[in-house]
Design an enzyme around this catalytic site. Structure first.
Site, mmCIF file in Angstrom:
data_model
loop_
_atom_site.group_PDB
_atom_site.id
_atom_site.type_symbol
_atom_site.label_atom_id
_atom_site.label_comp_id
_atom_site.label_asym_id
_atom_site.label_seq_id
_atom_site.Cartn_x
_atom_site.Cartn_y
_atom_site.Cartn_z
ATOM 1 N N ASP A 1 52.976 89.426 29.832
ATOM 2 C CA ASP A 1 51.819 89.812 29.023
ATOM 3 C C ASP A 1 52.163 91.162 28.399
ATOM 4 O O ASP A 1 52.276 92.176 29.096
ATOM 5 C CB ASP A 1 50.562 89.894 29.900
ATOM 6 C CG ASP A 1 49.293 90.162 29.086
ATOM 7 O OD1 ASP A 1 49.385 90.895 28.080
ATOM 8 O OD2 ASP A 1 48.226 89.668 29.471
ATOM 9 N N ARG B 1 42.031 71.474 13.567
ATOM 10 C CA ARG B 1 42.434 71.644 14.970
ATOM 11 C C ARG B 1 43.937 71.450 15.160
ATOM 12 O O ARG B 1 44.501 71.831 16.184
ATOM 13 C CB ARG B 1 41.617 70.711 15.886
ATOM 14 C CG ARG B 1 41.811 71.009 17.341
ATOM 15 C CD ARG B 1 40.675 70.590 18.283
ATOM 16 N NE ARG B 1 39.855 69.496 17.839
ATOM 17 C CZ ARG B 1 40.222 68.207 17.842
ATOM 18 N NH1 ARG B 1 41.423 67.857 18.265
ATOM 19 N NH2 ARG B 1 39.387 67.278 17.422
ATOM 20 N N LYS C 1 43.245 93.022 21.145
ATOM 21 C CA LYS C 1 43.511 94.437 21.425
ATOM 22 C C LYS C 1 44.304 95.061 20.266
ATOM 23 O O LYS C 1 43.774 95.178 19.175
ATOM 24 C CB LYS C 1 44.206 94.562 22.778
ATOM 25 C CG LYS C 1 43.588 93.676 23.885
ATOM 26 C CD LYS C 1 42.168 94.085 24.279
ATOM 27 C CE LYS C 1 41.463 93.054 25.164
ATOM 28 N NZ LYS C 1 42.147 92.664 26.388
ATOM 29 N N TYR D 1 45.437 91.732 34.269
ATOM 30 C CA TYR D 1 44.106 91.796 33.683
ATOM 31 C C TYR D 1 43.144 91.005 34.594
ATOM 32 O O TYR D 1 43.502 89.920 35.067
ATOM 33 C CB TYR D 1 44.163 91.204 32.277
ATOM 34 C CG TYR D 1 42.819 91.016 31.640
ATOM 35 C CD1 TYR D 1 42.037 92.112 31.310
ATOM 36 C CD2 TYR D 1 42.327 89.745 31.374
ATOM 37 C CE1 TYR D 1 40.785 91.937 30.731
ATOM 38 C CE2 TYR D 1 41.092 89.563 30.788
ATOM 39 C CZ TYR D 1 40.322 90.667 30.476
ATOM 40 O OH TYR D 1 39.096 90.494 29.910
#
Ligand code: PLP
Length: 409
Positions: free
Chosen positions: A193, A74, A218, A128
């Site tokens: 973005d 982590r 994407k 988005y």
């Protein structure tokens, strides 16, 4: 040399296409490897408890990546770190921090700012759908002021922690002048973005953005088989993001990190090829009487959005080669209806005000032959206009009467 990004490259920095296949792989020769390895370890052994404790303290208090093994997955992971290094290089940023998804990445950015008492966000619609929802729904205690780029400076308050924009925006592909917007932000960090343009077409850091976010799901992954998010930024913000990622746990799985690094090597080739087809499809759509408006960004890219005279859902029902599915940026072409799917979560009034028409379709153009794509799309458009009766003929006449038919640039 083919420096693809629109800005003048920094001297001494290699071209984007070269970085795409070499960045992040610097240690491979010393490891005696050609392809990057996958390290799936969740933990790392140490016999020296005092030293291990000091390393955990150092990481938790600074967020600075540890030299040597990560202690626990982590905190960090070497496979994911290669992807982070490579993406930072492509974006022209000092560092990058990867997350389990684009939404986990945006969440971490908002938490970094909220932890400093800066919970107010100024944002430009459209975003988005789920980013809009995360900001607007107040789930993280965020308060948002929606405005257009010209209204950003006036919307900034003492507790504003972030200005956020997408360019080209999802799903209308509207564009914002990043340089001008960064100027309007003053000392407030601007997050761009860059999922749609990718660093192949646009590097917002060079234009004054402090934070660049990607849904790596994407174009960066590019094959529709990996989910991830990444934030490219300066070293200080990256350290704050690593602290949040450590505390909240939205880490990218190393297998995803491996696939994303591999995806980056073909990113420039994929984006250029798909963009050429997208520009051609935008041109053909603009000349088609069944289509009332085409959105294609000046920066280019592989996304095309268009509005139809008929029922957009009939077009979705009619495609055979093109996949009717949400998401984008894969090797194959996808189409979806934002008002029903990707932006369903945004209230109808807000959607309409942001220019997201109910007749808008959003298409992510892949690597198929452009004529095959056009045949499929053209047939699906035919299905749409047939079933909606005389609408097509009526609107064709409407266009001749001087209605602006297309916004292709
Ligand atoms: C998909 C998408 C996101 C969210 O990313 P996930 O990986 O799905 O969490 C954020 N921004 C844009 C522009 C997107 O298209």
């Amino acid at each position: 040399m083919d420096h693809v990004a629109s800005n003048v490259p920094t001297p001494g920095i290699r071209a984007l296409a070269t970085e795409a296949v070499h960045a992040g792989r610097e240690d491979l020769v010393s490891l005696g490897l050609h392809a990057a390895p996958i390290d799936l370890s969740t933990t790392y052994p140490s016999h020296d408890v005092a030293e291990e404790a000091a390393r955990i303290d150092a990481f938790a208090s600074t967020g600075v990546r540890l030299d040597g093994p990560p202690v626990y997955a982590r905190l960090d992971n070497p496979t994911t770190a290669r992807f982070e290094t490579a993406l930072a290089r492509l974006e022209g940023a000092a560092d990058a921090v990867a997350f389990a998804s684009g939404m986990a990445a945006l969440t971490a950015v908002l938490l970094v700012r909220a932890s400093m008492g800066l919970r107010h966000v100024v944002a430009v619609r459209p975003l988005y759908g789920c980013s809009d929802h995360l900001l607007d729904g107040g789930l993280l205690g965020t308060e948002v002021t929606w405005t257009d780029p010209a209204g950003v400076a006036a919307a900034i308050r003492p507790d504003t922690g972030l200005v956020m924009v997408e360019t080209p925006a999802n799903p209308t592909l509207s564009e914002t002048d990043v340089r001008a917007l960064a100027h309007a932000c003053g000392s407030v960090p601007l997050l761009v973005d860059n999922t749609f343009a990718t660093p192949v077409l646009q590097r917002p850091v060079k234009q004054g953005a402090r934070i660049v976010l990607h849904s790596a799901t994407k174009y960066l992954g590019g094959h529709g088989d990996v989910m991830g998010g990444v934030v490219a930024c300066d070293a200080e913000f990256a350290a704050a993001l690593r602290q949040v990622r450590f505390a909240t746990g939205g880490v990218l799985h190393p297998l995803a990190g491996y696939l994303l690094l591999r995806g980056l090597s073909t990113l420039p080739v994929r984006v250029r090829a798909a963009s050429a087809s997208a520009a051609e499809l935008a041109r053909r759509l603009a000349g088609d009487p069944r289509v009332s408006r085409v959105h294609y960004p000046a920066v280019g890219g592989a996304m095309v959005s268009f509005e139809v005279h008929g029922d957009p859902r009939e077009v979705i029902a009619g495609v055979r080669l093109i996949t009717p599915a949400v998401s984008l940026g894969s090797v194959d072409t996808l189409i979806q209806h934002p008002a029903s799917i990707s932006h369903r979560i945004v209230a109808e009034g807000d959607r309409h005000a942001a220019g997201v028409s109910d007749r808008l379709l959003r298409m992510s153009v892949g690597l198929e032959d452009v004529d095959d794509l056009w045949s499929d799309l053209s047939e699906a458009l035919g299905a749409g206009s047939e079933r909606s009766g005389r609408v097509g003929a009526a609107s064709a006449a409407h266009c001749q009467a001087g209605e602006p038919q297309s916004a292709v640039r």
